[in-house]
Write an enzyme that holds these catalytic residues in place. Structure first.
Site, PDB file in Angstrom:
ATOM      1  CE  LYS A 171      -1.731   2.974   2.720  1.00 38.46           C
ATOM      2  NZ  LYS A 171      -1.827   4.151   1.827  1.00 38.46           N
ATOM      3  N   GLY A 224       6.953   5.935   7.836  1.00 39.65           N
ATOM      4  CA  GLY A 224       6.023   7.064   7.892  1.00 39.65           C
ATOM      5  C   GLY A 224       6.193   7.819   9.190  1.00 39.65           C
ATOM      6  CB  SER A 225       4.043  10.259  10.838  1.00 38.86           C
ATOM      7  OG  SER A 225       2.837   9.535  10.919  1.00 38.86           O
ATOM      8  N   GLY A 229       3.081   5.089  12.988  1.00 40.96           N
ATOM      9  CA  GLY A 229       3.953   3.972  13.360  1.00 40.96           C
ATOM     10  C   GLY A 229       3.526   3.332  14.666  1.00 40.96           C
ATOM     11  CD  GLN A 327       4.952  18.449   5.450  1.00 40.03           C
ATOM     12  OE1 GLN A 327       4.405  17.390   5.732  1.00 40.03           O
ATOM     13  NE2 GLN A 327       5.719  19.095   6.326  1.00 40.03           N
ATOM     14  CD  GLU A 382       9.878  14.091  10.807  1.00 40.40           C
ATOM     15  OE1 GLU A 382       8.756  13.566  10.939  1.00 40.40           O
ATOM     16  OE2 GLU A 382      10.838  13.506  10.276  1.00 40.40           O
TER      17      GLU A 382
HETATM   18  P1  NAD Z   1       2.119   8.902   7.437  1.00 41.28           P
HETATM   19  O1  NAD Z   1       2.404   8.215   8.727  1.00 41.28           O
HETATM   20  O2  NAD Z   1       1.038   9.889   7.395  1.00 41.28           O
HETATM   21  O3  NAD Z   1       1.741   7.820   6.328  1.00 41.28           O
HETATM   22  C1  NAD Z   1       2.610   6.746   6.016  1.00 41.28           C
HETATM   23  C2  NAD Z   1       1.779   5.625   5.409  1.00 41.28           C
HETATM   24  O4  NAD Z   1       0.917   5.094   6.397  1.00 41.28           O
HETATM   25  C3  NAD Z   1       0.898   6.068   4.250  1.00 41.28           C
HETATM   26  O5  NAD Z   1       0.894   5.075   3.247  1.00 41.28           O
HETATM   27  C4  NAD Z   1      -0.462   6.171   4.907  1.00 41.28           C
HETATM   28  O6  NAD Z   1      -1.526   6.030   4.001  1.00 41.28           O
HETATM   29  C5  NAD Z   1      -0.394   5.017   5.889  1.00 41.28           C
HETATM   30  N1  NAD Z   1      -1.366   5.088   7.002  1.00 41.28           N
HETATM   31  C6  NAD Z   1      -1.929   6.182   7.553  1.00 41.28           C
HETATM   32  N2  NAD Z   1      -2.789   5.837   8.538  1.00 41.28           N
HETATM   33  C7  NAD Z   1      -2.768   4.487   8.606  1.00 41.28           C
HETATM   34  C8  NAD Z   1      -3.433   3.526   9.430  1.00 41.28           C
HETATM   35  N3  NAD Z   1      -4.312   3.874  10.363  1.00 41.28           N
HETATM   36  N4  NAD Z   1      -3.158   2.232   9.234  1.00 41.28           N
HETATM   37  C9  NAD Z   1      -2.254   1.850   8.304  1.00 41.28           C
HETATM   38  N5  NAD Z   1      -1.614   2.703   7.491  1.00 41.28           N
HETATM   39  C10 NAD Z   1      -1.864   4.001   7.643  1.00 41.28           C
HETATM   40  O7  NAD Z   1       3.503   9.520   6.940  1.00 41.28           O
HETATM   41  P2  NAD Z   1       3.761  10.419   5.641  1.00 41.28           P
HETATM   42  O8  NAD Z   1       3.204  11.774   5.917  1.00 41.28           O
HETATM   43  O9  NAD Z   1       3.368   9.704   4.402  1.00 41.28           O
HETATM   44  O10 NAD Z   1       5.355  10.491   5.618  1.00 41.28           O
HETATM   45  C11 NAD Z   1       6.093  11.429   6.332  1.00 41.28           C
HETATM   46  C12 NAD Z   1       6.726  10.788   7.551  1.00 41.28           C
HETATM   47  O11 NAD Z   1       7.507   9.674   7.149  1.00 41.28           O
HETATM   48  C13 NAD Z   1       7.692  11.700   8.273  1.00 41.28           C
HETATM   49  O12 NAD Z   1       7.466  11.636   9.667  1.00 41.28           O
HETATM   50  C14 NAD Z   1       9.061  11.116   7.961  1.00 41.28           C
HETATM   51  O13 NAD Z   1      10.052  11.355   8.904  1.00 41.28           O
HETATM   52  C15 NAD Z   1       8.755   9.684   7.829  1.00 41.28           C
HETATM   53  N6  NAD Z   1       9.779   8.995   7.046  1.00 41.28           N
HETATM   54  C16 NAD Z   1      10.649   8.187   7.714  1.00 41.28           C
HETATM   55  C17 NAD Z   1      11.632   7.524   7.027  1.00 41.28           C
HETATM   56  C18 NAD Z   1      12.591   6.631   7.755  1.00 41.28           C
HETATM   57  O14 NAD Z   1      13.162   5.773   7.121  1.00 41.28           O
HETATM   58  N7  NAD Z   1      12.778   6.779   9.045  1.00 41.28           N
HETATM   59  C19 NAD Z   1      11.740   7.668   5.646  1.00 41.28           C
HETATM   60  C20 NAD Z   1      10.847   8.502   4.991  1.00 41.28           C
HETATM   61  C21 NAD Z   1       9.857   9.150   5.720  1.00 41.28           C
END
Ligand code: NAD
Length: 480
Positions: A171, A224-225, A229, A327, A382
């Site tokens: 996804k 992700g965030s 997470g 954003q 962040e």
């Molecule tokens: P996000 O957490 O909003 O979304 C990430 C993914 O999770 C998306 O595909 C989203 O649709 C999905 N998601 C959202 N709610 C969910 C749920 N309830 N259940 C399952 N999946 C769900 O993050 P974002 O805004 O897409 O990305 C930005 C964040 O990612 C920043 O905090 C950044 O630091 C982080 N990031 C971390 C790394 C790393 O390797 N540490 C790399 C890139 C980005």
């Protein structure tokens, strides 16, 4: 053109479609992308489950051939796919082409890994018995990715999952389905049996949630965030699924008095502002010792003045737009918060409503704050945008303490010509990755990637270490 879901080896329409908007020019839509329903996500899991017994026993040669073919095609099409990536996400064309090439290299690397399944043979502590330790595929893996690396992060999850004999339900982020769809299309022609790889685009709360909760998914790899997470971790752990999380960062970059000023400024500008600051490894806190502080801040401001903020695909653009209006609003809010907290805005921070050609987009001039303190929100949370704050430190010891004073621990950098301080920093920086005289952003694909504290959870990604997550270990005892 509508871009369908890929489930069980077939392209199927979703429940509805969603346009993919170009942040450099919001009048431009990259295309319409299918949105899966929860039921379709479950169908994809069922398809993966049906494909797993055969694929888990596939030969290293079969896996090599698939991954190598995907890598070859990505590399051959890097200019075209890089253009798509820059158009949907807003990083500059050279950055986007580089990201596609990286995805290709990752597939090539894991093609090689498929040929090198290791194991151990050792004697038992009991007489006449042999012990073998082998790795087996984990099962069906749910992959959930963020928007900021639309093809590299999917690649560094899909390639090791397949190399180690797993089936995948992927996804991608809602904002950038284009690169993910293109990658899925390549995978659909790579010789993979039906059901081994499935693409379900859609909302996290609906489609992502199914992956977290379905008991057939043995492992979830998420980037992700932190907030999302934590939900992934709770859902996964409560049903015994393996979980790998890569999350946010508030990465420090230390500049010592003895640093080469040009090296320090180049690294700070690169990791603070390139890719519009939208990298988890971006350094958003620059900690500078007294003797070089004023010269460093002045040199940063001078360099920032030369940066061209413009359409991501225009030649000469240094910094593309922010990914979307939400954003952009968040970045601007943090700029206001920093001001209210007493930070001094040295350069940038203004929103630019259009590109140089008058196209409406989410442009923001990179912002540099000085006179900030470690307790300010700008130094603790962040932002995920082109916003960097400078913290003054009295000496190396204080700089190190400030660098580690954060709930995050992804990457940490230092600019110094002192071997003593570089060596000490490498050992004492509380981060998964440490860079000396290099930007904190910018990593190799054949070595482990990941962090500590709130930045990461579970085994590392990439390189040979990826096997830790994507396999399960078996210990076999044989009496001859
Ligand atoms: P996000 O957490 O909003 O979304 C990430 C993914 O999770 C998306 O595909 C989203 O649709 C999905 N998601 C959202 N709610 C969910 C749920 N309830 N259940 C399952 N999946 C769900 O993050 P974002 O805004 O897409 O990305 C930005 C964040 O990612 C920043 O905090 C950044 O630091 C982080 N990031 C971390 C790394 C790393 O390797 N540490 C790399 C890139 C980005």
């Amino acid at each position: 053109m509508t871009h369908d879901l890929y489930i069980g080896g077939a392209w199927v329409p979703g429940r509805e479609t969603r346009p993919n908007i170009n942040p450099s020019d919001t009048r431009d839509s990259v295309g319409d992308y299918a949105q899966a329903s929860a039921a379709q996500a479950r169908e994809a899991i069922a398809a993966a489950e049906a494909a797993f017994p055969a694929w888990s026993l596939s030969t290293p040669q079969q896996r090599f051939d698939v991954l190598d073919a995907v890598g070859t095609e990505l590399l051959a099409r890097k200019a075209e796919l890089g253009d798509l990536l820059a158009r949907e996400e807003g990083k500059t064309l050279p950055e986007a082409i580089g990201e596609v090439a990286r995805a290709g290299a990752i597939f090539k690397f894991f093609a090689g890994e498929a040929l090198r399944p290791g194991g151990e043979v050792m004697p038992s502590v009991r007489p006449g018995i042999g012990v073998e330790i082998t790795r087996e595929p984990l099962g069906i893996i749910g992959l959930i990715t963020p928007w900021n690396f639309p093809i590299a992060i999917p690649a560094w999850k899909i390639a090791p999952a397949l190399a180690h004999g797993n089936c995948v339900v992927f996804k991608p982020a809602d904002l950038v389905p284009g690169s993910a769809w293109a990658l899925a299309e390549i995978l659909s022609r790579s010789g993979l049996p039906a059901g081994v790889f499935n693409l379900v685009m859609g909302r996290g709360a609906e489609v992502g949630q199914v992956l977290l909760e379905d008991p057939r998914i043995a492992g979830i790899s998420f980037t992700g965030s932190v907030a999302t997470g934590q939900r992934v971790a709770q859902a996964g752990v409560s049903r015994g699924a393996k979980v790998q999380l890569e999350m946010g960062g508030k990465n420090p970059f230390v500049v010592l008095d003895d640093a080469d000023l040009n090296v320090a400024v180049a690294a700070a500008v690169n990791s603070g502002f390139f890719s519009t600051g939208q990298r988890c490894t971006a350094s958003s806190r620059v900690i500078v010792t007294e003797g070089i502080h004023d010269r460093f801040v002045a040199a940063m401001a001078e360099r920032m003045d030369t940066l061209k903020v413009d359409d991501a695909r225009k030649p000469g653009t240094d910094i593309g737009p922010v990914v979307d209006d939400k954003q952009l609003a968040q970045d601007r809010e943090y700029i206001n918060i920093a001001r209210q907290e007493g930070a001094r805005l040295v350069a940038g921070g203004e929103a630019q409503p259009t590109s140089s050609d008058g196209a409406p987009g989410f442009y923001l001039r990179p912002a540099l704050f000085a006179d900030t303190t470690a307790d300010m929100r700008i130094n603790r949370e962040e932002v995920f945008g082109p916003v960097v704050s400078v913290i003054r430190a009295k000496d190396y010891e204080e700089a190190l303490a400030l660098a580690n004073d954060t709930p995050f621990g992804l990457a940490s950098g230092i600019a110094t010509t002192s071997l003593k301080h570089a060596t000490h920093f490498k050992r004492h920086a509380q981060a998964g990755m440490v860079m000396v005289n290099l930007p904190t952003a910018g990593v190799d694909y054949h070595v482990p990637f990941g962090g500590r504290k709130s930045s990461s959870y579970g085994p590392r990604e990439q390189g040979r270490y990826a096997a830790e997550f994507y396999t399960t270990v078996k210990t076999a005892y044989t009496q001859a």
